[in-house]
Design an enzyme around this catalytic site. Structure first.
Site, PDB file in Angstrom:
ATOM      1  N   SER A 182       0.877  -1.171   0.000  1.00 17.91           N
ATOM      2  CA  SER A 182       0.000   0.000   0.000  1.00 17.91           C
ATOM      3  C   SER A 182       0.908   1.213   0.000  1.00 17.91           C
ATOM      4  O   SER A 182       2.105   1.117   0.319  1.00 17.91           O
ATOM      5  CB  SER A 182      -0.848   0.005   1.279  1.00 17.91           C
ATOM      6  OG  SER A 182      -1.442   1.276   1.480  1.00 17.91           O
ATOM      7  N   TYR A 230      -2.054  -1.105  10.382  1.00 17.05           N
ATOM      8  CA  TYR A 230      -2.010  -1.221   8.915  1.00 17.05           C
ATOM      9  C   TYR A 230      -0.681  -0.682   8.380  1.00 17.05           C
ATOM     10  O   TYR A 230      -0.015  -1.316   7.557  1.00 17.05           O
ATOM     11  CB  TYR A 230      -3.196  -0.447   8.336  1.00 17.05           C
ATOM     12  CG  TYR A 230      -3.440  -0.640   6.862  1.00 17.05           C
ATOM     13  CD1 TYR A 230      -4.198  -1.705   6.392  1.00 17.05           C
ATOM     14  CD2 TYR A 230      -2.929   0.254   5.921  1.00 17.05           C
ATOM     15  CE1 TYR A 230      -4.444  -1.875   5.038  1.00 17.05           C
ATOM     16  CE2 TYR A 230      -3.163   0.096   4.566  1.00 17.05           C
ATOM     17  CZ  TYR A 230      -3.931  -0.969   4.130  1.00 17.05           C
ATOM     18  OH  TYR A 230      -4.166  -1.138   2.787  1.00 17.05           O
TER      19      TYR A 230
HETATM   20  P1  NAD Z   1     -11.377  -6.120  -0.046  1.00 19.91           P
HETATM   21  O1  NAD Z   1     -11.981  -6.024   1.311  1.00 19.91           O
HETATM   22  O2  NAD Z   1     -12.212  -5.847  -1.245  1.00 19.91           O
HETATM   23  O3  NAD Z   1     -10.726  -7.554  -0.259  1.00 19.91           O
HETATM   24  C1  NAD Z   1     -10.006  -8.200   0.741  1.00 19.91           C
HETATM   25  C2  NAD Z   1      -9.953  -9.665   0.419  1.00 19.91           C
HETATM   26  O4  NAD Z   1      -9.243 -10.324   1.477  1.00 19.91           O
HETATM   27  C3  NAD Z   1     -11.339 -10.320   0.341  1.00 19.91           C
HETATM   28  O5  NAD Z   1     -11.325 -11.317  -0.648  1.00 19.91           O
HETATM   29  C4  NAD Z   1     -11.490 -10.947   1.722  1.00 19.91           C
HETATM   30  O6  NAD Z   1     -12.387 -12.046   1.746  1.00 19.91           O
HETATM   31  C5  NAD Z   1     -10.058 -11.389   1.971  1.00 19.91           C
HETATM   32  N1  NAD Z   1      -9.766 -11.640   3.363  1.00 19.91           N
HETATM   33  C6  NAD Z   1      -9.944 -10.827   4.442  1.00 19.91           C
HETATM   34  N2  NAD Z   1      -9.553 -11.456   5.551  1.00 19.91           N
HETATM   35  C7  NAD Z   1      -9.095 -12.687   5.176  1.00 19.91           C
HETATM   36  C8  NAD Z   1      -8.557 -13.799   5.873  1.00 19.91           C
HETATM   37  N3  NAD Z   1      -8.402 -13.797   7.196  1.00 19.91           N
HETATM   38  N4  NAD Z   1      -8.222 -14.886   5.146  1.00 19.91           N
HETATM   39  C9  NAD Z   1      -8.396 -14.924   3.807  1.00 19.91           C
HETATM   40  N5  NAD Z   1      -8.886 -13.896   3.103  1.00 19.91           N
HETATM   41  C10 NAD Z   1      -9.241 -12.803   3.784  1.00 19.91           C
HETATM   42  O7  NAD Z   1     -10.105  -5.160   0.029  1.00 19.91           O
HETATM   43  P2  NAD Z   1      -9.118  -4.572  -1.085  1.00 19.91           P
HETATM   44  O8  NAD Z   1      -9.216  -3.106  -1.006  1.00 19.91           O
HETATM   45  O9  NAD Z   1      -9.295  -5.260  -2.396  1.00 19.91           O
HETATM   46  O10 NAD Z   1      -7.721  -4.963  -0.438  1.00 19.91           O
HETATM   47  C11 NAD Z   1      -6.852  -5.930  -0.982  1.00 19.91           C
HETATM   48  C12 NAD Z   1      -5.432  -5.571  -0.570  1.00 19.91           C
HETATM   49  O11 NAD Z   1      -5.081  -4.314  -1.129  1.00 19.91           O
HETATM   50  C13 NAD Z   1      -5.241  -5.451   0.933  1.00 19.91           C
HETATM   51  O12 NAD Z   1      -3.985  -6.023   1.291  1.00 19.91           O
HETATM   52  C14 NAD Z   1      -5.221  -3.959   1.161  1.00 19.91           C
HETATM   53  O13 NAD Z   1      -4.497  -3.609   2.296  1.00 19.91           O
HETATM   54  C15 NAD Z   1      -4.547  -3.498  -0.115  1.00 19.91           C
HETATM   55  N6  NAD Z   1      -4.772  -2.092  -0.443  1.00 19.91           N
HETATM   56  C16 NAD Z   1      -6.018  -1.606  -0.663  1.00 19.91           C
HETATM   57  C17 NAD Z   1      -6.178  -0.268  -0.987  1.00 19.91           C
HETATM   58  C18 NAD Z   1      -7.518   0.341  -1.261  1.00 19.91           C
HETATM   59  O14 NAD Z   1      -7.584   1.568  -1.398  1.00 19.91           O
HETATM   60  N7  NAD Z   1      -8.583  -0.432  -1.398  1.00 19.91           N
HETATM   61  C19 NAD Z   1      -5.069   0.569  -1.068  1.00 19.91           C
HETATM   62  C20 NAD Z   1      -3.807   0.035  -0.815  1.00 19.91           C
HETATM   63  C21 NAD Z   1      -3.678  -1.304  -0.519  1.00 19.91           C
END
Ligand code: NAD
Length: 256
Positions: free
Chosen positions: A138, A151
């Site tokens: 991130s 985080y």
């Molecule tokens: P999201 O909530 O849409 O997806 C998260 C996924 O992780 C889902 O499939 C969920 O079921 C799964 N998950 C959660 N806990 C779990 C567990 N204990 N075991 C297995 N699976 C689990 O979120 P996202 O925004 O797509 O995030 C995905 C990644 O991207 C994360 O690592 C997040 O930190 C990172 N990220 C997101 C953003 C953003 O703006 N959305 C920005 C930077 C980084």
């Protein structure tokens, strides 16, 4: 480009993980999905791209379940060639109010799971002298924000793990790199938009603008498709010697 290869994407039942899984499938890679909630919809979306798809529901906070998932992937497709460590959760609170249980969960899911999946994927990747490990960190792997202690700590850890994984394998065909998105409008971020809307008495659209205005000069969310294309680049021949980078896609967030 990726025909005959297998990609395992953790946390790929929604958001960024599903976007990256689709981009890799479009290049011909077979896919192992993981995550909570509905898996049938995402499985059908991947199968429609003409590749094989399997799903394992391992809880990424549990080492034994990650071990079972990696074994399942190897038993199903032979080996994992591309590992995308993407599963992640968020919790927002000041340090003194931060629930200890949420700290532990964020460190386990956002950081420690990447260590487990990586250590289990490396032997087969090294044996075939080709592998790609892509860690979805991130922008919070590079800079901090208030009220996101667990985080930010976990994501800085992921960037560090990325560098060490890249260095330990630098003379092999196995690369490791991190992707550092700014805001991406997924369920994880929609919760933060909802919280802002409630706290400030704003509409959904107004709350999104406020969120972007604080950090992201482009005033645009990065999309899962754009992040998927970056993952495809890391997997392409042009990515052969790209090792240990933390590549931001953040609309200018860290250029400020
Ligand atoms: P999201 O909530 O849409 O997806 C998260 C996924 O992780 C889902 O499939 C969920 O079921 C799964 N998950 C959660 N806990 C779990 C567990 N204990 N075991 C297995 N699976 C689990 O979120 P996202 O925004 O797509 O995030 C995905 C990644 O991207 C994360 O690592 C997040 O930190 C990172 N990220 C997101 C953003 C953003 O703006 N959305 C920005 C930077 C980084």
């Amino acid at each position: 480009m990726l025909q005959g290869k297998t990609a395992l994407v953790t946390g790929s039942t929604s958001g960024i993980g599903l976007g990256i899984a689709k981009s890799l499938a479009k290049q011909g890679a077979n896919i192992v999905l993981n995550g909570f909630g509905d898996a049938e919809g995402p499985k059908a979306e991947i199968a429609a791209l003409g590749v094989k798809v399997a799903y394992h529901g391992a809880d990424m906070s549990k080492a034994s379940e990650i071990e079972a998932m990696m074994k399942f992937a190897a038993d199903t497709f032979g080996r994992v060639d591309i590992l995308v460590n993407n599963a992640g959760i968020q919790h927002v609170a000041k340090i003194e109010d931060f629930p200890v249980e949420r700290w532990d969960a964020i460190i386990a899911i956002n950081l420690t799971s990447a260590f487990h999946a990586t250590r289990l994927a490396l032997p087969a990747m090294k044996a075939s002298n080709w592998g790609r490990i892509i860690n979805v960190a991130s922008i919070h792997g590079l800079v901090g924000s208030a009220e996101k202690s667990a985080y930010v700590a976990a994501k800085h850890g992921v960037v560090g793990l990325t560098k060490v994984t890249a260095l330990e394998n630098a003379t092999t065909g196995v690369t490791c790199n991190a992707i550092c998105p700014g805001w991406v409008l997924t369920p994880l971020v929609q919760k933060q938009v909802d919280a802002k809307a409630a706290a400030m008495g704003l509409s959904n659209e107004e709350a999104k603008k406020v969120l972007l205005q604080e950090k992201e000069p482009s005033m645009q969310f990065t999309t899962p498709e754009e992040l998927g294309d970056l993952a495809v680049f890391f997997c392409s021949p042009a990515g052969n010697n790209v090792r240990g980078v933390a590549w931001n896609m953040d609309g200018g967030w860290t250029a400020q």
